[in-house]
Motif scaffolding. Sequence first.
Motif, PDB file in Angstrom:
ATOM      1  N   GLU A  23       0.625  -1.112  -0.147  1.00 44.33           N
ATOM      2  CA  GLU A  23      -0.160   0.010   0.146  1.00 44.33           C
ATOM      3  C   GLU A  23       0.900   1.345   0.014  1.00 44.33           C
ATOM      4  O   GLU A  23       1.823   1.424   0.520  1.00 44.33           O
ATOM      5  CB  GLU A  23      -1.019  -0.141   1.244  1.00 44.33           C
ATOM      6  N   GLN A  24       0.465   2.263  -0.788  1.00 44.77           N
ATOM      7  CA  GLN A  24       0.991   3.550  -0.850  1.00 44.77           C
ATOM      8  C   GLN A  24       0.765   4.465   0.322  1.00 44.77           C
ATOM      9  O   GLN A  24       1.419   5.344   0.709  1.00 44.77           O
ATOM     10  CB  GLN A  24       0.902   4.195  -2.405  1.00 44.77           C
ATOM     11  N   SER A  25      -0.752   4.443   0.511  1.00 41.40           N
ATOM     12  CA  SER A  25      -1.290   5.075   1.382  1.00 41.40           C
ATOM     13  C   SER A  25      -0.726   4.691   3.021  1.00 41.40           C
ATOM     14  O   SER A  25      -0.792   3.519   3.237  1.00 41.40           O
ATOM     15  CB  SER A  25      -2.869   5.120   1.425  1.00 41.40           C
ATOM     16  N   LYS A  26      -0.140   5.726   3.781  1.00 43.94           N
ATOM     17  CA  LYS A  26      -0.037   5.562   5.107  1.00 43.94           C
ATOM     18  C   LYS A  26      -1.092   5.093   6.084  1.00 43.94           C
ATOM     19  O   LYS A  26      -0.859   3.937   6.771  1.00 43.94           O
ATOM     20  CB  LYS A  26       0.760   6.528   5.614  1.00 43.94           C
ATOM     21  N   ARG A  27      -2.199   5.552   5.819  1.00 43.23           N
ATOM     22  CA  ARG A  27      -3.271   5.126   6.512  1.00 43.23           C
ATOM     23  C   ARG A  27      -3.765   3.708   6.237  1.00 43.23           C
ATOM     24  O   ARG A  27      -4.163   2.885   7.108  1.00 43.23           O
ATOM     25  CB  ARG A  27      -4.648   6.105   6.259  1.00 43.23           C
ATOM     26  N   LEU A  28      -3.794   3.306   4.899  1.00 43.24           N
ATOM     27  CA  LEU A  28      -4.353   1.956   4.596  1.00 43.24           C
ATOM     28  C   LEU A  28      -3.183   0.865   4.853  1.00 43.24           C
ATOM     29  O   LEU A  28      -3.631  -0.064   5.538  1.00 43.24           O
ATOM     30  CB  LEU A  28      -4.443   1.760   2.934  1.00 43.24           C
ATOM     31  N   ARG A  29      -2.007   1.378   4.908  1.00 41.80           N
ATOM     32  CA  ARG A  29      -0.876   0.409   5.583  1.00 41.80           C
ATOM     33  C   ARG A  29      -1.068   0.200   7.123  1.00 41.80           C
ATOM     34  O   ARG A  29      -1.102  -0.731   7.378  1.00 41.80           O
ATOM     35  CB  ARG A  29       0.502   1.173   5.173  1.00 41.80           C
ATOM     36  N   SER A  30      -1.252   1.439   7.591  1.00 39.00           N
ATOM     37  CA  SER A  30      -1.417   1.097   9.156  1.00 39.00           C
ATOM     38  C   SER A  30      -2.688   0.265   9.649  1.00 39.00           C
ATOM     39  O   SER A  30      -2.655  -0.367  10.512  1.00 39.00           O
ATOM     40  CB  SER A  30      -1.569   2.610   9.763  1.00 39.00           C
ATOM     41  N   LEU A  31      -3.733   0.697   8.911  1.00 37.68           N
ATOM     42  CA  LEU A  31      -5.042  -0.106   8.861  1.00 37.68           C
ATOM     43  C   LEU A  31      -4.677  -1.688   8.580  1.00 37.68           C
ATOM     44  O   LEU A  31      -5.176  -2.533   9.559  1.00 37.68           O
ATOM     45  CB  LEU A  31      -6.087   0.306   7.987  1.00 37.68           C
ATOM     46  N   ALA A  32      -3.841  -2.020   7.646  1.00 32.53           N
ATOM     47  CA  ALA A  32      -3.607  -3.143   7.254  1.00 32.53           C
ATOM     48  C   ALA A  32      -2.870  -3.901   8.257  1.00 32.53           C
ATOM     49  O   ALA A  32      -3.126  -5.195   8.849  1.00 32.53           O
ATOM     50  CB  ALA A  32      -3.054  -3.460   5.683  1.00 32.53           C
ATOM     51  N   PHE A  33      -1.852  -3.560   8.927  1.00 34.06           N
ATOM     52  CA  PHE A  33      -1.062  -3.940   9.899  1.00 34.06           C
ATOM     53  C   PHE A  33      -2.019  -4.219  11.476  1.00 34.06           C
ATOM     54  O   PHE A  33      -1.775  -5.112  12.081  1.00 34.06           O
ATOM     55  CB  PHE A  33       0.098  -2.969  10.426  1.00 34.06           C
ATOM     56  N   LEU A  34      -2.752  -3.175  11.387  1.00 40.98           N
ATOM     57  CA  LEU A  34      -3.587  -3.374  12.767  1.00 40.98           C
ATOM     58  C   LEU A  34      -4.650  -4.583  12.388  1.00 40.98           C
ATOM     59  O   LEU A  34      -4.768  -5.508  13.362  1.00 40.98           O
ATOM     60  CB  LEU A  34      -4.676  -2.143  12.717  1.00 40.98           C
ATOM     61  N   LEU A  35      -5.408  -4.757  11.577  1.00 42.71           N
ATOM     62  CA  LEU A  35      -6.053  -5.873  11.109  1.00 42.71           C
ATOM     63  C   LEU A  35      -5.405  -7.171  11.393  1.00 42.71           C
ATOM     64  O   LEU A  35      -5.933  -8.136  11.699  1.00 42.71           O
ATOM     65  CB  LEU A  35      -6.788  -5.708   9.883  1.00 42.71           C
ATOM     66  N   THR A  36      -4.144  -7.199  10.583  1.00 41.52           N
ATOM     67  CA  THR A  36      -3.359  -8.295  10.670  1.00 41.52           C
ATOM     68  C   THR A  36      -2.907  -8.877  12.001  1.00 41.52           C
ATOM     69  O   THR A  36      -3.101  -9.860  12.308  1.00 41.52           O
ATOM     70  CB  THR A  36      -2.131  -8.183   9.637  1.00 41.52           C
TER      71      THR A  36
END
Length: 507
Positions: free
Chosen positions: A257-270
Amino acid sequence: MSQTEIVLPGPFKNRFSAITVLTIISMALAIAVGLASTSNPFLVLAAVAFFATAVLFSLLKLPNFIVILVTFIIYTNTSVVMIKFHGVTPMLGYALPLLLVFPFLWELIVNRRPVKVNIVFLLMLMYFSVLLLGGTFSRNITLAMPGLINYATEGLGLYFLLINTIRTPKMLKNVVWSLLIAGALIGGLSLYQQVTGTFDNNYWGFAQVTGRGFTAEETLQGAVIQPRVSGPIGEKNRFAQVMLMLVPIGLFLAWGEQSKRLRSLAFLLTGLAFVGGSLAFSRGAQVGLLLLIVIMTFMRYIKIRELLIIVLGIVLLLVAFPQNALRFGSLGAVFATEDEGGLRSADGAIQGRATEMLAAMLVFMDNPFVGVGPGMFSYEMAEYSRRIGLRNIISTREAHSLYPGVAAESGLLGFITLMGIFFYTLNGLAQARKYWLARNNTQLANLSTGFFLAIISYMTTGIFLHFAYIRYFWLIIALSVVVSGFRESDLADELEAVDEQSGSSRG
């Protein structure tokens, strides 16, 4: 990865006639589901209205919504939970995944897409033929029929519908996000259950706790028992297995992901999915996680500095939940010498698993070609456990290992076919990763890698678990085949479709 496609001509002249036909089909199926679910005429009408409205809304307003919804339902096991805990009739509960038929018809009739039939699907048909042959010559074909039906619906049917409805990289990405959200919800619920100690509350069936648990500590007041969560599945080791598959998929989605928000969200969900799954305290999943870390290190996705951070995170997890170290340490009995007691020094679970695996290997040796038939090994368990002499098992039990279990029930032909599906899919993902890296498309390269490692994790945990709850496995296989089949032309078609939609909306 090439796709063998059968091109069917568009049977309708225009979009309106196609939608009319789909409306009639949806209403007919809705009535059938309603009549099969209840004898109350008012409930029949309610079921028809709800079902038809949901289908038509999804088809007309957001055709891809059904695919995202169904994959979410599958991974959260919502259909089974509704049947088991909320009094929903089996017909209505099992009809939810069949909603995939509607986006399939939409792609076929309205969008005039070709039907995809690929090598993996042909191998799956071969595997079904072996199961059918084994069931025919089994001791009781009636007992073998549920296994055949289960594979036909949760294997062949689910796979075929998914590869024919997920047509674009964007759609695949949306499905992956739905899986991560599903994993985070049920994983987070299990974490809340552990922190609050509310193991007597199954939270509407989505946070089940099965079995007595294990002794985590001996105190003056007696043994401290640690329950093992099993999420919406109701089986702790299987819950850990399906949660572990989400970990590499989520990590590589985040890294792409290029978006920091989406990257952080993906890490959180994982992270929520991982922590929730770890509370099942599955030794097989712990071994699978360690192997994933080793592979990712050798692939240079994890640098030495990052490896130290991961080790620190594992240490912190063990400090927070020291029961994990206790469970993992009990595996040492498997490698104990004869002087130390060997397998006889292991706990009852390990002795039972060893007996079941050895029994499956003996059954395979006695039935080497097509096995004893789907689901039939458990009926051979008592007789063969007596021959082994490690632990006498008088009940019907599974092999508790994918490989000897498949060999026992489908013989050498079935085993080779299933392994062919594994390795063909892995090879396709490896080729896709190489293809997209050469074109600097890190998102699809990372997704290919994530699914590659998800299958590796399943194969590892499969050493300790038999081939059951197969809908999760075939869901991941289908998504793996989809991502490995994308090429640059698919990206161009996706952009063209977006332009057409935006143009029609402006008009």
